[in-house]
Scaffold this motif. Structure first.
Motif, PDB file in Angstrom:
ATOM      1  N   TRP A  61       0.764  -1.276   0.061  1.00 49.43           N
ATOM      2  CA  TRP A  61       0.012  -0.037  -0.166  1.00 49.43           C
ATOM      3  C   TRP A  61       0.724   1.393  -0.281  1.00 49.43           C
ATOM      4  O   TRP A  61       0.681   1.912  -0.883  1.00 49.43           O
ATOM      5  CB  TRP A  61      -0.529   0.105   1.110  1.00 49.43           C
ATOM      6  CG  TRP A  61      -2.091  -0.652   1.165  1.00 49.43           C
ATOM      7  CD1 TRP A  61      -2.341  -1.954   0.171  1.00 49.43           C
ATOM      8  CD2 TRP A  61      -3.037  -0.535   1.896  1.00 49.43           C
ATOM      9  NE1 TRP A  61      -3.591  -2.138   0.556  1.00 49.43           N
ATOM     10  CE2 TRP A  61      -4.275  -1.665   0.579  1.00 49.43           C
ATOM     11  CE3 TRP A  61      -3.189   0.397   2.808  1.00 49.43           C
ATOM     12  CZ2 TRP A  61      -5.126  -1.770   1.344  1.00 49.43           C
ATOM     13  CZ3 TRP A  61      -4.881  -0.204   3.503  1.00 49.43           C
ATOM     14  CH2 TRP A  61      -6.287  -0.806   2.801  1.00 49.43           C
ATOM     15  N   TYR A  62       1.957   1.123   0.792  1.00 48.56           N
ATOM     16  CA  TYR A  62       2.596   2.137   1.106  1.00 48.56           C
ATOM     17  C   TYR A  62       3.188   3.217  -0.155  1.00 48.56           C
ATOM     18  O   TYR A  62       3.307   4.354  -1.174  1.00 48.56           O
ATOM     19  CB  TYR A  62       4.261   2.480   2.189  1.00 48.56           C
ATOM     20  CG  TYR A  62       4.407   3.728   2.587  1.00 48.56           C
ATOM     21  CD1 TYR A  62       3.389   4.943   3.008  1.00 48.56           C
ATOM     22  CD2 TYR A  62       5.382   4.314   2.006  1.00 48.56           C
ATOM     23  CE1 TYR A  62       4.270   6.082   3.342  1.00 48.56           C
ATOM     24  CE2 TYR A  62       6.409   5.210   2.313  1.00 48.56           C
ATOM     25  CZ  TYR A  62       5.706   6.584   3.134  1.00 48.56           C
ATOM     26  OH  TYR A  62       5.509   7.636   3.460  1.00 48.56           O
ATOM     27  N   PHE A  63       3.649   1.854  -1.585  1.00 51.13           N
ATOM     28  CA  PHE A  63       4.275   2.170  -1.952  1.00 51.13           C
ATOM     29  C   PHE A  63       3.310   3.320  -3.847  1.00 51.13           C
ATOM     30  O   PHE A  63       3.310   3.766  -4.256  1.00 51.13           O
ATOM     31  CB  PHE A  63       5.020   1.041  -2.719  1.00 51.13           C
ATOM     32  CG  PHE A  63       5.925   1.486  -4.215  1.00 51.13           C
ATOM     33  CD1 PHE A  63       7.364   2.456  -4.137  1.00 51.13           C
ATOM     34  CD2 PHE A  63       5.409   0.641  -5.637  1.00 51.13           C
ATOM     35  CE1 PHE A  63       7.653   2.190  -5.617  1.00 51.13           C
ATOM     36  CE2 PHE A  63       5.512   1.978  -7.072  1.00 51.13           C
ATOM     37  CZ  PHE A  63       6.950   1.585  -7.150  1.00 51.13           C
ATOM     38  N   LYS A  64       1.677   2.513  -3.556  1.00 52.28           N
ATOM     39  CA  LYS A  64       0.892   2.408  -4.457  1.00 52.28           C
ATOM     40  C   LYS A  64      -0.242   3.571  -4.032  1.00 52.28           C
ATOM     41  O   LYS A  64       0.244   4.231  -4.726  1.00 52.28           O
ATOM     42  CB  LYS A  64       0.093   1.093  -4.501  1.00 52.28           C
ATOM     43  CG  LYS A  64      -0.862   1.339  -5.623  1.00 52.28           C
ATOM     44  CD  LYS A  64      -2.064   0.366  -5.309  1.00 52.28           C
ATOM     45  CE  LYS A  64      -3.116  -0.568  -6.397  1.00 52.28           C
ATOM     46  NZ  LYS A  64      -3.482  -1.082  -6.581  1.00 52.28           N
ATOM     47  N   TYR A  65      -0.038   3.806  -2.921  1.00 54.23           N
ATOM     48  CA  TYR A  65      -1.354   4.591  -2.563  1.00 54.23           C
ATOM     49  C   TYR A  65      -0.385   5.958  -1.562  1.00 54.23           C
ATOM     50  O   TYR A  65      -1.468   6.804  -2.301  1.00 54.23           O
ATOM     51  CB  TYR A  65      -2.188   4.212  -1.913  1.00 54.23           C
ATOM     52  CG  TYR A  65      -2.947   3.473  -2.051  1.00 54.23           C
ATOM     53  CD1 TYR A  65      -3.792   3.581  -3.400  1.00 54.23           C
ATOM     54  CD2 TYR A  65      -2.838   2.448  -1.646  1.00 54.23           C
ATOM     55  CE1 TYR A  65      -4.749   2.307  -4.018  1.00 54.23           C
ATOM     56  CE2 TYR A  65      -3.654   0.995  -2.548  1.00 54.23           C
ATOM     57  CZ  TYR A  65      -4.785   1.366  -3.651  1.00 54.23           C
ATOM     58  OH  TYR A  65      -5.273   0.192  -4.062  1.00 54.23           O
ATOM     59  N   TYR A  74     -10.040   6.762   2.569  1.00 54.50           N
ATOM     60  CA  TYR A  74      -9.104   6.886   3.489  1.00 54.50           C
ATOM     61  C   TYR A  74      -8.044   5.295   3.121  1.00 54.50           C
ATOM     62  O   TYR A  74      -8.396   4.313   3.829  1.00 54.50           O
ATOM     63  CB  TYR A  74      -8.961   7.387   5.030  1.00 54.50           C
ATOM     64  CG  TYR A  74      -9.462   8.698   4.995  1.00 54.50           C
ATOM     65  CD1 TYR A  74      -8.221   9.777   5.018  1.00 54.50           C
ATOM     66  CD2 TYR A  74     -11.106   8.855   6.071  1.00 54.50           C
ATOM     67  CE1 TYR A  74      -8.946  11.334   5.089  1.00 54.50           C
ATOM     68  CE2 TYR A  74     -11.283  10.553   5.424  1.00 54.50           C
ATOM     69  CZ  TYR A  74     -10.295  11.332   5.565  1.00 54.50           C
ATOM     70  OH  TYR A  74     -10.942  12.536   5.486  1.00 54.50           O
ATOM     71  N   HIS A  75      -7.064   5.564   2.985  1.00 58.38           N
ATOM     72  CA  HIS A  75      -5.902   4.385   3.509  1.00 58.38           C
ATOM     73  C   HIS A  75      -5.420   5.145   4.691  1.00 58.38           C
ATOM     74  O   HIS A  75      -4.594   5.140   4.749  1.00 58.38           O
ATOM     75  CB  HIS A  75      -4.947   4.063   2.123  1.00 58.38           C
ATOM     76  CG  HIS A  75      -5.831   2.968   0.663  1.00 58.38           C
ATOM     77  ND1 HIS A  75      -7.267   4.270   0.017  1.00 58.38           N
ATOM     78  CD2 HIS A  75      -5.733   1.647   0.306  1.00 58.38           C
ATOM     79  CE1 HIS A  75      -7.380   3.732  -0.795  1.00 58.38           C
ATOM     80  NE2 HIS A  75      -7.030   2.022  -1.212  1.00 58.38           N
ATOM     81  N   SER A  76      -5.370   3.803   5.249  1.00 60.02           N
ATOM     82  CA  SER A  76      -4.088   3.821   6.667  1.00 60.02           C
ATOM     83  C   SER A  76      -3.510   2.589   6.876  1.00 60.02           C
ATOM     84  O   SER A  76      -4.192   1.262   6.991  1.00 60.02           O
ATOM     85  CB  SER A  76      -5.481   3.491   7.727  1.00 60.02           C
ATOM     86  OG  SER A  76      -6.474   4.737   7.384  1.00 60.02           O
ATOM     87  N   ILE A  77      -2.232   2.573   7.245  1.00 62.74           N
ATOM     88  CA  ILE A  77      -1.233   1.722   7.737  1.00 62.74           C
ATOM     89  C   ILE A  77      -1.332   1.704   9.313  1.00 62.74           C
ATOM     90  O   ILE A  77      -0.283   2.838   9.961  1.00 62.74           O
ATOM     91  CB  ILE A  77      -0.071   1.981   6.413  1.00 62.74           C
ATOM     92  CG1 ILE A  77      -0.479   1.658   5.122  1.00 62.74           C
ATOM     93  CG2 ILE A  77       1.029   0.810   6.856  1.00 62.74           C
ATOM     94  CD1 ILE A  77       0.785   1.348   4.311  1.00 62.74           C
ATOM     95  N   LEU A  85      10.024  -0.006   6.071  1.00 58.40           N
ATOM     96  CA  LEU A  85       9.307  -0.936   6.255  1.00 58.40           C
ATOM     97  C   LEU A  85       8.115  -1.459   5.765  1.00 58.40           C
ATOM     98  O   LEU A  85       8.383  -3.066   6.342  1.00 58.40           O
ATOM     99  CB  LEU A  85       8.643  -0.164   7.748  1.00 58.40           C
ATOM    100  CG  LEU A  85       9.332   1.406   8.812  1.00 58.40           C
ATOM    101  CD1 LEU A  85       8.626   1.485   9.551  1.00 58.40           C
ATOM    102  CD2 LEU A  85      10.374  -0.075   9.777  1.00 58.40           C
ATOM    103  N   GLU A  86       8.364  -1.358   4.424  1.00 57.13           N
ATOM    104  CA  GLU A  86       7.540  -2.159   3.798  1.00 57.13           C
ATOM    105  C   GLU A  86       8.029  -3.433   3.454  1.00 57.13           C
ATOM    106  O   GLU A  86       7.631  -4.268   2.991  1.00 57.13           O
ATOM    107  CB  GLU A  86       6.587  -1.350   2.739  1.00 57.13           C
ATOM    108  CG  GLU A  86       5.330  -1.926   2.190  1.00 57.13           C
ATOM    109  CD  GLU A  86       4.476  -1.050   1.638  1.00 57.13           C
ATOM    110  OE1 GLU A  86       3.599  -0.824   1.489  1.00 57.13           O
ATOM    111  OE2 GLU A  86       5.000  -0.156   0.751  1.00 57.13           O
ATOM    112  N   GLU A  87       9.271  -2.640   2.836  1.00 64.10           N
ATOM    113  CA  GLU A  87      10.142  -4.295   2.337  1.00 64.10           C
ATOM    114  C   GLU A  87      10.258  -5.054   3.194  1.00 64.10           C
ATOM    115  O   GLU A  87      10.463  -6.229   2.842  1.00 64.10           O
ATOM    116  CB  GLU A  87      11.797  -3.244   1.607  1.00 64.10           C
ATOM    117  CG  GLU A  87      11.128  -2.213   0.553  1.00 64.10           C
ATOM    118  CD  GLU A  87      12.241  -1.708   0.439  1.00 64.10           C
ATOM    119  OE1 GLU A  87      13.409  -1.832   1.374  1.00 64.10           O
ATOM    120  OE2 GLU A  87      12.466  -1.018  -0.418  1.00 64.10           O
TER     121      GLU A  87
END
Length: 984
Positions: free
Chosen positions: A81-85, A121-124, A177-179
């Motif tokens: 998500w972080y990379f995409k959105y 809203y996209h939340s991580i 962190l996402e990786e």
């Protein structure tokens, strides 16, 4: 014909959707022991062995129907998500510590969901235990606070309140962190084993491979030169040729894959153990073993390989006689289940399908391995260290208190900035976006993302793609259920019967307000809950009476014409449930506040629709039901599901949801038992779906974002064994659904604007389809929904997302978000009814009723072929030999090889024939689900003899429908074993 219409259909029994749920398709755990030439035991290990399902019902084994479950699980395009959105767009990042003083990070962005004009809203939430992702709806009139987002993620108590981080460099750290979730590229080992080789030293010492092995490598990928290679190298040396000069490489659905081939890695005559080769292949999580020799030769066992790192072995054998590959999978015991399951038998004659299957299986296997304790604990330690280190770096800035760093703790995510700081904020956001876009480009060029995923699989048709069922449907839908191939819908304008391509027919007027309904074709019943509050009742109708009214075009019934259809004691009910598997008696449980009323259908030996049963049925359908008992609960149930016991004798149960718990209630005694307790402040109950795994009942408990699978064990000493089990698992949806549908192998969650599709067996995400203004209408057989747009394949949404030049960003402090409306101002967007065929999801053709209630005509047969229409009977005693005989005679009759017509034998009357047009009349085969019943034939001579054109134009076929024998295929459907034979 009407008395034969209400034959048992797939919509009556969810066995085709749930009965196939079996973990046996994914192998069984075995203790594997390897020995040396003298028979001495060398090593032993427990592995799950997949060699194709070997259950009793092999007619519908995965290899014999159309595969629908060959998908990458948890695809990065839907999980990163972080990379995409987020990356390259204005968004907010927050830092804080929870009640246990563990630091966490929260990222929030307002984005357009796949360019479908649906702001969300996209939340991580980043924590040491992993990442948690949720979607929240956007409302232009209601702002969203950080506290409400964290509360939705079950984080309510803090040691330090979250504060926003403004430094653009935070994007680099969050991307790292996402990786940690795993690499988007993969390296797999390929080990060549000659016939009779039983030790890893022998296998690693093979200098070259056979011709069959080279053919297999050519199928896997391309041969590339390592020196100067700029793509993903998978740990190989691309400068000095120390790891060989060439290797095998491919790109599959956006993932780069490098194969460590044993015969291409450096070989040493002095080193018998071939350490250089083992250094690479022994450190691969997944390894392919290509073994020469016949099936009778000694088989490979994972214990032959001395590696503590390799968790999955894929054994491949090639059969030169029939040019096919056989596959067998060994997974270390701790590896979670992953798909797709192997076909039965696990033999592939189509090489391209075999390649795709193997690559999907291996990629899913490596992802599953990362969830084992060996890898998950390491990943958790790494994630904890990175988060704590990042938190320490951010602490000095958080204590300074300047540059608005202390602004917005529990305030709105998207606030209005003061005018004095507006220009400074806009400059900061511009720099924030610039750095994010540069980071996104750098990551893409480096190959650490699946950005090129959108360029693959454009022609692949996904099983969840929908079909238009009714265009411009103007009414509000309350509830619905399928009736044959039609849809019975309760709307604000009354009860309508809708069929594809035909005008709707009114069944009841709008005085009858149906809130819940079930159409039971096999029992000739329509059950409905009408009105609301104290006036609510359960009504029971005969479908044959409704059908008769439609055919005779009598006056449309109203609420006042249904007094004789009211079920006794049901006044004031707010909910009811029926048992989904009607092999046993029909049971209805009606909820009236906190009381449950158990009603059953009286036993009738002629409960199917034959002429005898129609004559012997009582005048009123209400007389067919009897009151059994009343059960009192502590609270009114919100969700209710009936669970069939293993014997059906005093062990049937009712699952009810209320307050913060799911309880099981014994139908016979009324005793209730705590089944599952929900540990959250607020509970939104969604569903409790009965799932029968290998004949044993289980429940999918859905609430909030969570879906929990719990096994329901048989009663022991009068009480169910309610205890944790190794079979239990749970997963989280990305959005809170309002409805969940199980269609094996999938479970689908419906939200207001999307359908989230996961696998039942492990909860892994397969696809997220964005559907604006979505409303689920019916799901008992085919899935019907109302929306302003249909569900398309993954390639469409992917290409739209990747090709977009711009997507809505989080508004600056001086502006509110504005999204383009789907229609002109003042114009009401039209909504359509769509259908996702169940046969597409489950991957096999489904037995259907002979006709729709709106098409009362008999299927016409041509006199030249002398084929008599075959009425549908309920009996299922047709033998396989009779099927073969009738199919053979029918084929000969169509070919003109028989002068006499097919006799009206008792066996013939047990089949139904449905004519069906297809666009390709060139193939000629009678296909059944067992390979030994395939009869091939060429129809060229038949076409010349009958003077038929091979044109595939539908109009041409329709024009010669009356003047010549049909040139489109027939379906012969056996009611005995539900096999389907296509006859062309």
């Amino acid at each position: 014909l009407m008395k034969h219409f209400y034959s048992s259909s797939v919509s009556e029994d969810l066995g085709c959707r749930r009965g196939e749920f079996s973990r046996k398709h994914y192998g069984s755990v075995e203790l594997l022991i390897s020995s040396d030439a003298d028979g001495a035991i060398q090593r032993a290990g427990r592995f799950r062995v997949e060699n194709g399902s070997s259950g009793e019902n092999t007619d519908y084994a995965p290899g014999t129907w159309h595969r629908t479950d060959v998908h990458l699980e948890n695809p990065e395009y839907h999980t990163r998500w972080y990379f995409k959105y987020f990356l390259g767009k204005v968004h907010q990042n927050y830092i804080g510590t929870d009640a246990e003083k563990n630091p966490f990070f929260l990222s929030v962005v307002l984005s357009d969901q796949n360019n479908q004009r649906i702001p969300q809203y996209h939340s991580i939430l980043w924590r040491k235990t992993g990442t948690q992702k949720i979607c929240l709806p956007y409302s232009p009139t209601k702002t969203l606070s950080v506290k409400s987002i964290l509360s939705a993620m079950s984080l309510d108590k803090f040691e330090k309140s979250p504060r926003e981080i403004f430094h653009p460099e935070i994007q680099k750290d969050l991307l790292v962190l996402e990786e940690q979730e795993g690499s988007v590229n993969f390296k797999f080992g390929v080990l060549y084993a000659k016939d009779g080789q039983l030790t890893d030293d022998e296998m690693f010492s093979n200098e070259t491979g056979s011709e069959n092995f080279q053919q297999f490598l050519h199928l896997l990928g391309d041969t590339i030169t390592l020196k100067g290679w700029s793509g993903y190298r998978g740990g190989l040396d691309t400068k000095n040729d120390t790891t060989g000069t060439c290797s095998i490489y491919t790109v599959f659905q956006g993932h780069e894959i490098m194969f460590h081939v044993s015969t291409m890695l450096p070989y040493s005559r002095e080193n018998k153990q071939q350490v250089e080769r083992k250094r690479h292949i022994g450190n691969d999580i997944v390894t392919i073993i290509f073994q020469e020799g016949e099936e009778s030769s000694p088989a490979f066992k994972p214990s032959m390989i001395r590696s503590h790192f390799t968790h999955i072995f894929a054994l491949v054998r090639y059969n030169k006689q029939n040019d096919s590959y056989r596959l067998k999978i060994f997974s270390e015991e701790s590896v979670p289940l992953f798909g797709p399951p192997l076909p039965s038998p696990p033999v592939f004659t189509n090489h391209q399908e075999f390649r795709d299957f193997v690559l999907v299986k291996l990629i899913n296997g490596e992802k599953a391995t990362l969830e084992t304790p060996t890898f998950s604990q390491k990943r958790q330690r790494t994630l904890d260290m990175l988060i704590r280190s990042l938190y320490q770096d951010m602490m000095p800035d958080l204590h300074k208190g300047n540059n608005m760093l202390n602004r917005r703790s529990f305030s709105d995510v998207l606030p209005e900035s003061p005018k004095s700081t507006r220009k400074k904020e806009e400059a900061r956001q511009a720099e924030f976006v610039r750095l994010g876009q540069a980071l996104k480009l750098k990551t893409t060029v480096k190959g650490d993302t699946t950005a090129n995923l959108a360029t693959t699989s454009f022609c692949k048709k996904e099983p969840w793609e929908s079909q238009s069922f009714c265009s411009n449907f103007p009414h509000e839908v309350v509830c619905a259920d399928s009736w044959g191939q039609s849809l019975l819908v309760s709307t604000d304008a009354g009860i309508l019967l809708i069929d594809d391509g035909q005008p709707s027919v009114q069944v009841f007027d709008k005085t009858l307000q149906i809130k819940q309904m079930n159409v039971l074709e096999a029992l000739d019943l329509l059950i409905a809950r009408t009105d609301k509050g104290k006036d609510s009742r359960i009504l029971v109708f005969r479908l044959s009476d409704v059908q008769k009214d439609l055919e005779t075009k009598k006056i449309i019934r109203s609420k006042y014409d249904c007094r004789e259809n009211k079920l006794e004691r049901t006044k004031g009910c707010h909910l009811y449930a029926i048992n989904t598997h009607h092999g046993s008696e029909l049971r209805i449980v009606v909820a009236i506040r906190n009381k449950l009323l158990l009603v059953t259908k009286k036993y009738n030996p002629h409960n199917t629709l034959t002429s005898t049963s129609l004559l012997s049925s009582p005048e009123s359908p209400v007389e067919e039901f009897q009151y059994i008992r009343e059960i009192c609960l502590s609270d009114p149930p919100v969700v209710m599901t009936l669970v069939d016991g293993p014997t059906g004798d005093s062990d049937n149960m009712i699952c009810v949801a209320y307050r913060h718990q799911f309880d099981l209630v014994n139908e016979s005694t009324g005793e209730s038992y705590r089944f599952h307790h929900v540990e959250t402040n607020r509970v939104n109950f969604v569903a409790a779906i009965d799932v029968y795994e290998d004949g044993e009942a289980g429940l999918l408990l859905c609430y909030n974002y969570v879906c929990q699978y719990r096994k329901v064990f048989p009663f022991s000493g009068g009480s169910p064994l309610v205890q944790p089990s190794a079979y239990d698992f749970h997963f989280s949806w990305n959005q809170v659904p309002y409805a969940v549908v199980c269609a094996f192998p999938y479970v689908l969650a419906f939200t207001t604007d999307s359908i989230e599709i996961r696998l039942v067996v492990n909860g892994n995400l397969v696809h997220t389809a964005v559907v604006p203004e979505l409303q689920l209408v019916a799901s008992r057989s085919d899935i019907y929904f109302k929306a302003t747009a249909a569900v398309s394949g993954s390639s469409d949404s992917s290409s739209k997302e990747m090709s977009s030049k711009r997507s809505p960003q989080t508004p600056t402090a001086s502006e509110k978000p504005e999204f383009p409306l789907p229609s002109l101002e003042g114009e009401i967007p039209c909504k359509n009814l769509y259908k996702i065929p169940l046969s597409n999801l489950v991957g096999r053709s489904i037995e259907r009723p002979l006709k729709s209630p709106l098409v009362p005509k008999v299927i016409a047969t041509t006199t030249s072929s002398s084929i008599t229409s075959l009425p549908v009977m309920q009996s299922r005693s047709l033998s396989r030999m009779e099927i073969k005989e009738i199919a053979s005679r029918t084929r000969k009759e169509l070919l003109g090889l028989l002068d006499e017509p097919i006799p009206k034998t008792e066996s013939a009357q047990k089949l139904k024939m449905v004519s069906r047009r297809q666009s390709d009349p060139k193939q000629g085969a009678i296909r059944s689900s067992s390979s030994d019943r395939i009869i091939s034939s060429s129809f060229e001579g038949y076409s010349e003899r009958r003077h038929l054109s091979t044109s595939s134009d539908p109009d041409t076929l329709a024009n010669r429908e009356e003047s010549s024998p049909p040139s489109y295929p027939f379906q012969l459907i056996s009611l005995y074993d539900e096999d389907i034979i296509d006859l062309k």
